[in-house]
Write a protein that holds these residues in place. Structure first.
Motif, PDB file in Angstrom:
ATOM      1  N   HIS A 169       1.507  -1.135  -0.075  1.00 53.89           N
ATOM      2  CA  HIS A 169      -0.229  -0.103   0.089  1.00 53.89           C
ATOM      3  C   HIS A 169       0.869   1.190  -0.233  1.00 53.89           C
ATOM      4  O   HIS A 169      -0.046   2.658  -0.832  1.00 53.89           O
ATOM      5  N   VAL A 170       2.514   0.874   0.134  1.00 51.50           N
ATOM      6  CA  VAL A 170       2.933   1.927   0.497  1.00 51.50           C
ATOM      7  C   VAL A 170       3.598   2.096  -0.995  1.00 51.50           C
ATOM      8  O   VAL A 170       3.810   3.165  -1.413  1.00 51.50           O
ATOM      9  N   LEU A 171       3.926   1.656  -1.239  1.00 50.92           N
ATOM     10  CA  LEU A 171       4.688   1.404  -3.038  1.00 50.92           C
ATOM     11  C   LEU A 171       4.090   0.510  -3.866  1.00 50.92           C
ATOM     12  O   LEU A 171       4.060  -1.161  -3.475  1.00 50.92           O
ATOM     13  N   ARG A 172       3.702   0.726  -4.683  1.00 53.65           N
ATOM     14  CA  ARG A 172       3.170   0.062  -6.302  1.00 53.65           C
ATOM     15  C   ARG A 172       4.023  -0.489  -6.404  1.00 53.65           C
ATOM     16  O   ARG A 172       4.588   0.182  -7.387  1.00 53.65           O
ATOM     17  N   THR A 173       4.634  -1.952  -5.997  1.00 53.74           N
ATOM     18  CA  THR A 173       5.783  -2.377  -6.866  1.00 53.74           C
ATOM     19  C   THR A 173       5.480  -2.518  -8.372  1.00 53.74           C
ATOM     20  O   THR A 173       4.021  -3.004  -8.506  1.00 53.74           O
ATOM     21  N   ARG A 174       6.476  -2.897  -9.766  1.00 56.13           N
ATOM     22  CA  ARG A 174       6.036  -3.051 -10.828  1.00 56.13           C
ATOM     23  C   ARG A 174       7.160  -4.169 -11.639  1.00 56.13           C
ATOM     24  O   ARG A 174       8.229  -3.787 -11.253  1.00 56.13           O
ATOM     25  N   ALA A 175       7.138  -4.651 -13.011  1.00 56.64           N
ATOM     26  CA  ALA A 175       8.164  -5.320 -13.187  1.00 56.64           C
ATOM     27  C   ALA A 175       9.608  -4.603 -13.429  1.00 56.64           C
ATOM     28  O   ALA A 175       9.516  -3.552 -14.370  1.00 56.64           O
ATOM     29  N   GLY A 176      10.759  -5.315 -13.232  1.00 56.16           N
ATOM     30  CA  GLY A 176      11.837  -4.381 -13.287  1.00 56.16           C
ATOM     31  C   GLY A 176      12.092  -3.623 -12.202  1.00 56.16           C
ATOM     32  O   GLY A 176      13.787  -2.795 -12.386  1.00 56.16           O
ATOM     33  N   ASP A 177      11.498  -3.305 -10.987  1.00 57.50           N
ATOM     34  CA  ASP A 177      12.291  -2.786  -9.695  1.00 57.50           C
ATOM     35  C   ASP A 177      12.951  -3.440  -8.600  1.00 57.50           C
ATOM     36  O   ASP A 177      12.884  -5.116  -8.767  1.00 57.50           O
ATOM     37  N   LEU A 178      13.828  -3.359  -8.227  1.00 58.56           N
ATOM     38  CA  LEU A 178      15.063  -4.114  -7.998  1.00 58.56           C
ATOM     39  C   LEU A 178      15.560  -3.001  -6.709  1.00 58.56           C
ATOM     40  O   LEU A 178      15.678  -1.470  -6.969  1.00 58.56           O
ATOM     41  N   GLY A 179      15.570  -3.362  -5.101  1.00 57.02           N
ATOM     42  CA  GLY A 179      15.768  -3.258  -3.872  1.00 57.02           C
ATOM     43  C   GLY A 179      17.219  -2.684  -4.144  1.00 57.02           C
ATOM     44  O   GLY A 179      17.674  -3.747  -4.384  1.00 57.02           O
ATOM     45  N   MET A 180      17.965  -1.852  -2.983  1.00 58.47           N
ATOM     46  CA  MET A 180      19.471  -1.734  -2.973  1.00 58.47           C
ATOM     47  C   MET A 180      19.572  -1.047  -1.638  1.00 58.47           C
ATOM     48  O   MET A 180      19.030  -0.033  -1.398  1.00 58.47           O
ATOM     49  N   HIS A 181      20.731  -2.023  -1.184  1.00 55.16           N
ATOM     50  CA  HIS A 181      21.511  -1.323  -0.174  1.00 55.16           C
ATOM     51  C   HIS A 181      22.893  -1.162  -0.668  1.00 55.16           C
ATOM     52  O   HIS A 181      24.183  -2.267  -0.969  1.00 55.16           O
ATOM     53  N   VAL A 182      23.825  -0.198  -0.056  1.00 59.21           N
ATOM     54  CA  VAL A 182      25.019  -0.206  -0.029  1.00 59.21           C
ATOM     55  C   VAL A 182      26.009   0.202   0.540  1.00 59.21           C
ATOM     56  O   VAL A 182      25.348   1.152   1.618  1.00 59.21           O
ATOM     57  N   LEU A 183      27.249  -0.213   1.102  1.00 56.97           N
ATOM     58  CA  LEU A 183      28.517   0.604   2.195  1.00 56.97           C
ATOM     59  C   LEU A 183      29.105   0.214   1.506  1.00 56.97           C
ATOM     60  O   LEU A 183      29.622  -0.823   0.876  1.00 56.97           O
ATOM     61  N   VAL A 184      29.860   1.321   1.200  1.00 55.83           N
ATOM     62  CA  VAL A 184      31.176   1.432   1.115  1.00 55.83           C
ATOM     63  C   VAL A 184      32.313   1.852   1.828  1.00 55.83           C
ATOM     64  O   VAL A 184      32.104   1.654   2.850  1.00 55.83           O
TER      65      VAL A 184
ATOM     66  N   ARG B 117      19.745  -5.857 -14.599  1.00 52.20           N
ATOM     67  CA  ARG B 117      18.779  -5.323 -15.183  1.00 52.20           C
ATOM     68  C   ARG B 117      17.125  -4.866 -15.124  1.00 52.20           C
ATOM     69  O   ARG B 117      15.818  -5.057 -15.138  1.00 52.20           O
ATOM     70  N   ALA B 118      17.469  -3.667 -14.083  1.00 57.39           N
ATOM     71  CA  ALA B 118      16.856  -3.441 -13.604  1.00 57.39           C
ATOM     72  C   ALA B 118      15.819  -1.737 -14.521  1.00 57.39           C
ATOM     73  O   ALA B 118      17.314  -1.159 -15.308  1.00 57.39           O
ATOM     74  N   GLU B 119      14.728  -1.506 -14.421  1.00 60.84           N
ATOM     75  CA  GLU B 119      13.717  -0.197 -14.752  1.00 60.84           C
ATOM     76  C   GLU B 119      14.069   0.835 -13.495  1.00 60.84           C
ATOM     77  O   GLU B 119      14.204   1.832 -14.165  1.00 60.84           O
ATOM     78  N   ARG B 120      14.078   0.226 -12.219  1.00 58.97           N
ATOM     79  CA  ARG B 120      13.686   1.534 -11.273  1.00 58.97           C
ATOM     80  C   ARG B 120      14.079   0.791 -10.238  1.00 58.97           C
ATOM     81  O   ARG B 120      13.594  -0.338  -9.868  1.00 58.97           O
ATOM     82  N   VAL B 121      15.294   1.543  -9.447  1.00 62.29           N
ATOM     83  CA  VAL B 121      15.747   1.175  -8.547  1.00 62.29           C
ATOM     84  C   VAL B 121      14.981   1.804  -6.851  1.00 62.29           C
ATOM     85  O   VAL B 121      15.158   2.704  -7.010  1.00 62.29           O
ATOM     86  N   VAL B 122      14.723   0.925  -5.994  1.00 64.62           N
ATOM     87  CA  VAL B 122      14.197   1.243  -4.587  1.00 64.62           C
ATOM     88  C   VAL B 122      15.147   1.421  -3.840  1.00 64.62           C
ATOM     89  O   VAL B 122      15.693   0.429  -3.678  1.00 64.62           O
TER      90      VAL B 122
END
Length: 829
Positions: free
Chosen positions: A86-101, A129-134
């Motif tokens: 209900h917060v984010l309507r995900t769609r094909a190509g969505d990719l979550g990401m965490h990064v630690l430098v 092959r992401a279309e949108r990074v979350v």
């Protein structure tokens, strides 16, 4: 800097990742107190979860690939793991990401973290092959929020999240491929980066300015607004109307109908004279390639000029007083010209990079390939691609020359507040079967029922996507709110925009009708709407015209027919239809459906827009020239075929039926076999057809009658055909050395003779008052109309009285060689 990514190996990588996670700078990961064993368990859990992946990024050594230092830990995951639906309507190509430098080893390197972030995003869009990074970083993490912004993330909202038992206030953010490509760190990098302004570069702009300036000089001189001075030897000069103004010099030939064949490459702008250049005290004579004599003087005598840059907008601004552009409309006309310039730059850049077909390639192209290949727009109008209202993204998506596929938006319009007109023999079921697929009809009916509405209470209307976005939810918000208009979303069929901007060709269902939609943008003298009131009679007009054409064997003998507009739908329930005066808002919700020419083609025939006969590709190669050479015919034979299919039927319509059309290049679809023109379809019947005499008409379509004297009737041939089309084709064939202009017009005269031989009783029309072989005719001018009022060139309800003339023009097919001198040009109103 090159960073490569490999899947995390928990046993191997846990010690290093542990040192990074326990560093104070990693506090927002909430793992600074983890033991090595806990870190190992954490990485194993990531590796074992099919919805998540861990990665180690290594800085490649330039001299020893594969031996670089590990610098970043990355996690990619399904966003639905953490973010409620209900917060984010995900769609094909969505990719979550965490990064630690990883903490820097040794001396700090400026910009190092930014480079890593850019590398991470490229990896997400290419390898993953992401279309949108979350992402959902802690709102307190200012440093990562800044880096996210630098790679293109947009914050959607703040929300409370719980991750692994730890709660945080998160900044939910997304980044698309386009966002990244346009960002400070992503712009110009990676395979998905694209500069939307790449076509606006000096070398492209210089070529387009030169082309449009040549057209301005040619067409404004043709309309006798400008009066270049003959410098002899093929050189002409045009001086700006101020004492200190510059002048333009160029080579040109003036062909019949005062068609100026301007050599684009010869144009120079002369600003200020300089001292003559001596060369051993002698003069060699001759003329240089830039238009100045080789002896150091100008083409008209005097000192060698200084050449300024060419700019068609500056040219129009400098000649404003001569062109007669009102002060309050100058900026609007310049905006339309600037838009025309921008579109021309985009087309030229695409062509230079191999994304547009050459004229030779169009010899075997289909109708839609040819439609999208057209570059010039109207051959006579200078500001022919104004399209005021389109953004760059709209241009890319909907401009005909882009050839993009798009889906129309659909709305349900309440029947009692709208009107659907159908042609003879076409009932509602037949109309719907042609207009929509069975799946679309079922889906739209279901969507209406889901809202508690009865589908039988509504008609289904297509909208141009631009109109649906810019007009429906704002201009007609009240109508949507009371459910007189019900948005239904995109249809399933894919369409391609045609040259008229608002007309679409169905690419999904073979034989489906064209769809013409209302479009509230300003283009070439008009707001491109459709009037529901005016269109009520459109199918009836088409049926009557169709009856005239099919009932006369002369049209069939020349392969001439019409594409009927079989249905028209308009909405009139809005408040704009209840205002005292008519207004553009009454023309924003309407559509019509026109027959598709492809099922009507004969064996071995292909269809092409007649505008293609005036097309030159970016290399200067003319399609008409290529067709003639590929046909195996002599130029005269090829031209005779074309005139039989185009000129003779339209002459017969005038002389035999007092019936006229608007026969410009975009309004005819040619039938072509083995590069020969064998017939033509006339279209746009409802809006641009008139009966100019007293012949009997059904009362319902009486509005198309406009009784005028014979000399005005003849202008439907002289202005619309001779001046509007054949003049330009003759210029192309003359310039290419294919057919001299004098011979061209002799063949046109021959076509009129051939028609008269078949129909001597109709040689001067039904009333005996039309003479197509007269010595001269009134010189009606199109650009003068747009220059006078670029917002509305003519009064649609009284077009004849809106026209502007510039004296008379010698008729190139006059019976006598003793053609009188042309009348002087009339002043611009």
């Amino acid at each position: 800097m090159q960073i490569t990514f490999r899947p995390v190996d928990p046993a191997r990588d846990a010690p290093l990742v542990h040192t990074w996670l326990t560093d104070p700078r990693a506090r927002y990961w909430e793992m600074t107190d983890h033991s090595p064993e806990q870190t190992l368990d954490y990485l194993r859990a990531i590796a074992d979860d099919p919805r998540q992946d861990g990665w180690i990024g290594s800085l490649e050594s330039a001299d020893q690939p594969g031996t670089g230092a590990d610098v970043v830990y990355l996690e990619t995951y399904d966003p639905a793991i953490l973010i409620p639906s209900h917060v984010l309507r995900t769609r094909a190509g969505d990719l979550g990401m965490h990064v630690l430098v990883g903490p820097p080893a040794g001396e700090r390197r400026h910009g190092f973290t930014a480079e890593i972030m850019a590398a991470v995003m490229r990896f997400c869009f290419t390898e993953r092959r992401a279309e949108r990074v979350v992402v959902e970083p802690d709102v307190r993490n200012d440093r990562i929020l800044a880096k996210n912004a630098a790679v293109g993330f947009r914050v959607l909202r703040e929300l409370d999240l719980t991750v692994d038992g730890h709660s945080k206030r998160a900044a939910l953010s997304v980044c698309t491929r386009e966002d990244f490509a346009a960002s400070p760190l992503g712009g110009g990098s990676g395979e998905h980066a694209e500069d939307p302004h790449a076509h606006l570069r000096p070398d492209v702009a210089d070529a387009v300015h030169r082309h449009l300036l040549a057209k301005a000089i040619s067409e404004f001189s043709h309309e006798r607004i400008l009066a270049p001075v003959d410098l002899e030897d093929g050189w002409w000069e045009l001086a700006e109307p101020t004492e200190a103004g510059a002048s333009y010099r160029f080579r040109a030939r003036v062909l019949p109908l005062e068609h100026w064949l301007v050599d684009e490459d010869s144009i120079v702008r002369i600003e200020t004279p300089q001292d003559p250049v001596a060369s051993n005290g002698t003069s060699t004579g001759g003329t240089s390639t830039d238009g100045t004599p080789a002896d150091g003087t100008s083409a008209g005598g005097g000192a060698r000029p200084a050449h300024g840059r060419l700019d068609v907008l500056e040219f129009v601004a400098a000649f404003q007083s001569v062109l007669g552009i009102p002060d309050d409309l100058l900026s609007t006309y310049l905006e339309e010209l600037a838009s025309t310039f921008a579109a021309a730059c985009a087309k030229l850049q695409d062509a230079r990079e191999g994304r547009r077909p050459t004229a030779r390639q169009l010899l075997d192209a289909d109708l839609q390939q040819i439609e999208s290949a057209m570059t010039e727009g109207h051959p006579g109008f200078l500001a022919g691609n104004g399209r005021i209202g389109y953004a760059l993204s709209d241009y890319r998506a909907y401009a005909p020359e882009q050839g993009r596929r798009t889906r129309l938006q659909w709305i349900a319009v309440r029947r009692e507040l709208s009107h659907l007109s159908l042609g003879e023999g076409c009932d509602l079921e037949e109309h719907l079967a042609g207009a929509l697929s069975a799946e679309e009809r079922a889906a739209f009916a279901d969507r209406l029922r889901e809202r508690g509405l009865d589908p039988s209470d509504y008609h289904l209307m297509p909208l141009h996507p631009w109109q649906a976005d810019h007009r429906l939810p704002l201009t007609f918000a009240a109508d949507v709110a009371r459910q007189d208009l019900v948005p239904l979303g995109a249809g399933g069929d894919e369409f391609q925009a045609q040259q008229s901007l608002r007309t679409f060709f169905d690419l999904s269902r073979s034989g489906a009708p064209y769809v013409k939609t209302a479009l509230a943008i300003q283009n070439m003298g008009f707001l491109r709407g459709l009037s529901p009131h005016y269109m009520r009679d459109t199918p009836a007009i088409n049926d009557w015209v169709h009856g005239v054409v099919t009932g006369d064997p002369e049209f069939a003998a020349q392969g001439f027919s019409v594409l009927r507009e079989r249905a028209a739908l308009g909405y009139t329930g809005d408040v704009y239809h209840r205002t005292p005066a008519t207004n553009p808002h009454r023309k924003m919700l309407a559509a019509l459906w026109r027959e598709n020419p492809l099922p009507l083609l004969g064996e071995g025939e292909r269809a092409m827009t007649m505008a293609a006969l005036l097309h030159r590709d970016h290399e200067g190669t003319a399609l008409a020239t290529q067709m003639i050479r590929a046909s195996g015919l002599s130029p005269e034979e090829w031209l005779d075929d074309y005139l039989s299919a185009y000129l003779q039927p339209l002459v017969h319509a005038l002389l035999g039926h007092d019936l006229v059309f608007m026969p410009h290049g975009e309004n005819l679809i040619l039938r072509v076999r083995e590069q020969r023109v064998v017939g033509a379809f006339m279209k746009d019947i409802g809006e641009e057809t008139a009966v100019l005499g007293h012949r009997e008409l059904p009362e319902r379509i009486a509005r198309i009658r406009a009784v005028v004297p014979g000399d005005e009737k003849a202008l439907s041939v002289f202005t619309d055909i001779f001046d509007g089309v054949l003049r330009h084709l003759s210029g192309i064939l003359e310039a290419d050395g294919v057919l001299p202009a004098e011979v061209f017009w002799q063949r046109v005269a021959g076509a009129l003779d051939a028609y008269e031989a078949r129909h001597p009783e109709l040689a001067r029309g039904l009333a005996g008052d039309v003479d197509l072989r007269t010595a001269e005719f009134a010189h009606s001018c199109l650009n003068r109309l747009q220059l006078r009022n670029t917002l509305q060139m003519v009064d649609i309800g009284n077009q004849a009285e809106s026209l502007l003339y510039a004296g008379t023009m010698p008729n190139p097919v006059a019976r006598t060689a003793d053609v009188p001198e042309a009348e002087p040009a009339l002043p611009v109103a």
